[in-house]
Design a protein around this motif. Sequence first.
Motif, PDB file in Angstrom:
ATOM      1  N   LEU A 216       0.823  -1.204   0.000  1.00 14.74           N
ATOM      2  CA  LEU A 216       0.000   0.000   0.000  1.00 14.74           C
ATOM      3  C   LEU A 216       0.859   1.257   0.000  1.00 14.74           C
ATOM      4  O   LEU A 216       1.953   1.275   0.572  1.00 14.74           O
ATOM      5  N   ASP A 217       0.350   2.302  -0.607  1.00 12.90           N
ATOM      6  CA  ASP A 217       1.050   3.592  -0.641  1.00 12.90           C
ATOM      7  C   ASP A 217       0.657   4.384   0.599  1.00 12.90           C
ATOM      8  O   ASP A 217      -0.491   4.800   0.749  1.00 12.90           O
ATOM      9  N   LEU A 218       1.628   4.591   1.505  1.00 12.85           N
ATOM     10  CA  LEU A 218       1.362   5.345   2.723  1.00 12.85           C
ATOM     11  C   LEU A 218       1.992   6.727   2.689  1.00 12.85           C
ATOM     12  O   LEU A 218       2.060   7.414   3.709  1.00 12.85           O
ATOM     13  N   ALA A 219       2.471   7.141   1.528  1.00 15.92           N
ATOM     14  CA  ALA A 219       3.110   8.457   1.431  1.00 15.92           C
ATOM     15  C   ALA A 219       2.065   9.549   1.594  1.00 15.92           C
ATOM     16  O   ALA A 219       0.919   9.416   1.165  1.00 15.92           O
ATOM     17  N   ILE A 306      -0.090  -5.774   7.176  1.00 22.48           N
ATOM     18  CA  ILE A 306       1.115  -6.205   7.879  1.00 22.48           C
ATOM     19  C   ILE A 306       2.339  -6.093   6.978  1.00 22.48           C
ATOM     20  O   ILE A 306       3.396  -5.581   7.382  1.00 22.48           O
ATOM     21  N   ALA A 307       2.245  -6.564   5.745  1.00 25.12           N
ATOM     22  CA  ALA A 307       3.385  -6.530   4.822  1.00 25.12           C
ATOM     23  C   ALA A 307       3.835  -5.097   4.561  1.00 25.12           C
ATOM     24  O   ALA A 307       5.037  -4.793   4.550  1.00 25.12           O
ATOM     25  N   THR A 308       2.890  -4.193   4.357  1.00 28.22           N
ATOM     26  CA  THR A 308       3.233  -2.795   4.081  1.00 28.22           C
ATOM     27  C   THR A 308       3.941  -2.161   5.275  1.00 28.22           C
ATOM     28  O   THR A 308       4.948  -1.446   5.112  1.00 28.22           O
ATOM     29  N   LEU A 309       3.450  -2.431   6.482  1.00 30.64           N
ATOM     30  CA  LEU A 309       4.053  -1.817   7.671  1.00 30.64           C
ATOM     31  C   LEU A 309       5.408  -2.445   7.997  1.00 30.64           C
ATOM     32  O   LEU A 309       6.299  -1.762   8.523  1.00 30.64           O
ATOM     33  N   LEU A 310       5.606  -3.709   7.665  1.00 32.42           N
ATOM     34  CA  LEU A 310       6.937  -4.302   7.818  1.00 32.42           C
ATOM     35  C   LEU A 310       7.912  -3.661   6.829  1.00 32.42           C
ATOM     36  O   LEU A 310       9.085  -3.433   7.160  1.00 32.42           O
ATOM     37  N   ASP A 311       7.442  -3.360   5.637  1.00 35.32           N
ATOM     38  CA  ASP A 311       8.282  -2.671   4.655  1.00 35.32           C
ATOM     39  C   ASP A 311       8.710  -1.307   5.190  1.00 35.32           C
ATOM     40  O   ASP A 311       9.859  -0.889   5.013  1.00 35.32           O
ATOM     41  N   VAL A 312       7.795  -0.606   5.845  1.00 31.85           N
ATOM     42  CA  VAL A 312       8.120   0.683   6.479  1.00 31.85           C
ATOM     43  C   VAL A 312       9.229   0.497   7.510  1.00 31.85           C
ATOM     44  O   VAL A 312      10.195   1.266   7.561  1.00 31.85           O
TER      45      VAL A 312
END
Length: 418
Positions: A216-219, A306-312
């Motif tokens: 996901l794009d969290l920018a 979960i995957a997106t926040l681990l990437d962060v």
Amino acid sequence: MEQDTPPTPAAEESGTRRFRAKRDAILAAAAEAINEQSAKGMTFADVARRVGLNTTSVTYYFKRKEDLAAAAFENTLDRLGEMLAEAMREPTPQARVARYLRLNMARLARIAAGEEKAFAVLSDLRATEDPIRTRLMTGWQRVFRDTRALWGPPASRAHKDLAGARAHVLLENTFWLPIWLQRYDLDQYDRVEARLMDVFAHGIAAPGAPWSPVMLDLAHDEAEPGRAAFLLAATRLINELGYRGASVQRIASELNVTKGSFYHHLDAKDELVLACYRRSFDTIAQGQARADALGGSHWQRLSSSIATLLDVQFAEAAPLLRTTALSGLPAGEREAMVDRSNRIARRYAGMMMDGVAEGSCRPVDALVAAQALTSLQNAAFDMRKWATTMPRATAIAMYASTLLYGMFDDRMAVTPPG
């Protein structure tokens, strides 16, 4: 000339027991102070007050505050080592992890019953100074290796990497347990242990659930870029050095600005930590909301979040603030931040309950599983070096699989993505 009568062996043994008992009481009081205020916030006077001694009596056992904090940390490492050694007597990896969890739950039950004191959390380990720091980090590495050994000799490098992720998640859940377990009555501890071990053993995903998260794009645009830079620098340093170790001067130096510039953006250090927490919680909530907006199964939404926040966390550019900094905050602010963390955990629990209803998630205790996921997500920052040794997609999948597919599922080592 009359000579002194040497002490009898029984008298020597009695004196040794008294010495050890008083030293243990001081260590327990120091651990309590560290858990409430951090190691740097602990004082001899406070520790003395907790055990009913004067400060001079404490300094008889520990000459410097740093020595007392180090002894409290070493006691924690020793206790962890003892539990791991006992767990290793079991014949299989699953039985070892179950035994380790059982020993921890029994310890927490004794603490809740007032029969034992908690040991010191290790969040301030990296904020200590050498040579103490080197000694403590060596002890922590030994505990980590002993935890990884619960899974036995690895069949390959990928299996060793996966065992490292499992060990980290298991240890972090050890430290997060006391934070949320207090919401349960003592007679519910056995049930919590069983439900948590069920997640460790079998994961959250329903059989056949694929690993295909959407990143996901969290920018988002920052209203105050200067303030945002301070928050990110502070988050990185607090994660590495703890609340007390990351001084205002050190944060300002990281950005090559003056302390005056810091106070232009924030009035006090407590405000800084609260702002860091709000940014982190807003990021997590944004990830959850955008995952929900995707549609699809609730397993897809959960795994994507979960995957997106681990990437962060692994990217390190804008990490999330670890909950270990909570000990440095005043009680009121600390409770508010724990409450926000619990709201985020409940949203994960909601995703899982909806996933159970539709068949995409296993029928787990969603409240217990959500706290385990919170621990996994929170602690991932510490695994960023581990994550650099493999493709990012592989690191995310391996680390997430420890709870999403369970700690004994090798699929990410056999056919890692990325």
